[in-house]
Design a protein around this motif. Structure first.
Motif, PDB file in Angstrom:
ATOM      1  N   GLY A   4     -12.598   0.770   4.304  1.00  0.00           N
ATOM      2  CA  GLY A   4     -12.656   1.885   5.231  1.00  0.00           C
ATOM      3  C   GLY A   4     -11.320   2.346   5.768  1.00  0.00           C
ATOM      4  N   LYS A   5     -10.240   1.740   5.291  1.00  0.00           N
ATOM      5  CA  LYS A   5      -8.908   2.117   5.765  1.00  0.00           C
ATOM      6  C   LYS A   5      -8.044   2.553   4.594  1.00  0.00           C
ATOM      7  CE  LYS A   5      -8.836  -0.995   9.773  1.00  0.00           C
ATOM      8  NZ  LYS A   5      -8.083  -2.062  10.476  1.00  0.00           N
ATOM      9  N   GLU A   6      -6.950   3.236   4.920  1.00  0.00           N
ATOM     10  CA  GLU A   6      -6.013   3.647   3.892  1.00  0.00           C
ATOM     11  C   GLU A   6      -5.080   2.476   3.545  1.00  0.00           C
ATOM     12  OE1 GLU A   6      -5.697   8.403   5.004  1.00  0.00           O
ATOM     13  OE2 GLU A   6      -3.920   7.127   5.105  1.00  0.00           O
ATOM     14  N   ARG A   7      -4.548   2.550   2.334  1.00  0.00           N
ATOM     15  CA  ARG A   7      -3.566   1.541   1.925  1.00  0.00           C
ATOM     16  C   ARG A   7      -2.370   1.576   2.869  1.00  0.00           C
ATOM     17  NH1 ARG A   7      -1.986   1.899  -4.194  1.00  0.00           N
ATOM     18  NH2 ARG A   7      -1.675   4.048  -3.483  1.00  0.00           N
ATOM     19  N   GLU A   8      -1.907   0.409   3.228  1.00  0.00           N
ATOM     20  CA  GLU A   8      -0.850   0.284   4.230  1.00  0.00           C
ATOM     21  C   GLU A   8       0.285  -0.557   3.690  1.00  0.00           C
ATOM     22  OE1 GLU A   8      -0.623  -1.326   8.876  1.00  0.00           O
ATOM     23  OE2 GLU A   8      -2.108  -2.133   7.507  1.00  0.00           O
ATOM     24  N   GLY A   9       1.497  -0.080   3.874  1.00  0.00           N
ATOM     25  CA  GLY A   9       2.662  -0.862   3.488  1.00  0.00           C
ATOM     26  C   GLY A   9       2.948  -1.919   4.527  1.00  0.00           C
ATOM     27  N   SER A  45       7.031   3.989   0.175  1.00  0.00           N
ATOM     28  CA  SER A  45       5.786   4.684  -0.091  1.00  0.00           C
ATOM     29  C   SER A  45       5.123   4.099  -1.337  1.00  0.00           C
ATOM     30  CB  SER A  45       6.059   6.171  -0.311  1.00  0.00           C
ATOM     31  OG  SER A  45       4.894   6.827  -0.802  1.00  0.00           O
ATOM     32  N   ALA A  46       3.809   3.990  -1.305  1.00  0.00           N
ATOM     33  CA  ALA A  46       3.084   3.431  -2.441  1.00  0.00           C
ATOM     34  C   ALA A  46       3.343   4.223  -3.718  1.00  0.00           C
ATOM     35  CB  ALA A  46       1.589   3.389  -2.130  1.00  0.00           C
ATOM     36  N   THR A  47       3.518   5.519  -3.580  1.00  0.00           N
ATOM     37  CA  THR A  47       3.731   6.364  -4.754  1.00  0.00           C
ATOM     38  C   THR A  47       5.081   6.107  -5.417  1.00  0.00           C
ATOM     39  OG1 THR A  47       4.552   8.130  -3.344  1.00  0.00           O
ATOM     40  CG2 THR A  47       2.212   8.179  -3.892  1.00  0.00           C
ATOM     41  N   ALA A  48       5.980   5.433  -4.709  1.00  0.00           N
ATOM     42  CA  ALA A  48       7.302   5.153  -5.271  1.00  0.00           C
ATOM     43  C   ALA A  48       7.314   3.925  -6.163  1.00  0.00           C
ATOM     44  CB  ALA A  48       8.313   4.980  -4.150  1.00  0.00           C
ATOM     45  N   PHE A  49       6.245   3.154  -6.142  1.00  0.00           N
ATOM     46  CA  PHE A  49       6.205   1.901  -6.898  1.00  0.00           C
ATOM     47  C   PHE A  49       5.462   2.094  -8.223  1.00  0.00           C
ATOM     48  CE2 PHE A  49       8.091  -1.191  -4.091  1.00  0.00           C
ATOM     49  CZ  PHE A  49       8.090  -0.522  -2.874  1.00  0.00           C
TER      50      PHE A  49
END
Length: 124
Positions: free
Chosen positions: A42-47, A107-111
């Motif tokens: 129920g939550k967004e991915r978190e760094g 950011s997750a998109t950077a990995f």
């Protein structure tokens, strides 16, 4: 072929500790930026925590003082030492890696590369 394999998750009571490991192959850990992320239902991915190839570290405010990211170059392994665990830390934890130079990706998109995840469950 790059592979990341997490381990060390489990179920502990609040206040306890765990150490997550991320064992890598197909890359040299000294040449990549790495991070730990978590995903709770129920939550967004978190760094959670990040480390550059030059060992600059950053921890999210929610875990600062409780979690510590580190790496062992000889073992090509990334770690996340977690202490003072809280029920809200319950999530699937993923390690991630990407080639980098002087940048500091968070950011997750950077990995580019991701492990399969390891579950952490904290009971109150």
């Amino acid at each position: 072929q790059v592979q990341l394999v997490e381990s060390g998750g489990g179920s502990v009571q609040a206040g306890g500790s765990l150490r997550l490991s991320c064992s890598g192959s197909g890359y040299e850990i000294s040449s990549v930026c790495m991070g730990w992320f978590r995903l709770a239902p129920g939550k967004e991915r978190e760094g959670v925590a990040f480390m550059t190839r030059y060992n600059i570290r950053r921890h999210d405010e929610s875990v600062k003082g409780r979690f510590a990211i580190s790496k062992d170059i000889a073992k090509n392994t990334l770690y996340l030492q977690m202490s003072g665990l809280k029920p809200e830390d319950t999530a699937m934890y993923y390690c991630a890696a990407t080639l980098c130079d002087n940048e500091f990706p968070t950011s997750a998109t950077a990995f580019s590369y991701w492990g399969q995840g390891t579950q952490v469950t904290i009971s109150s």
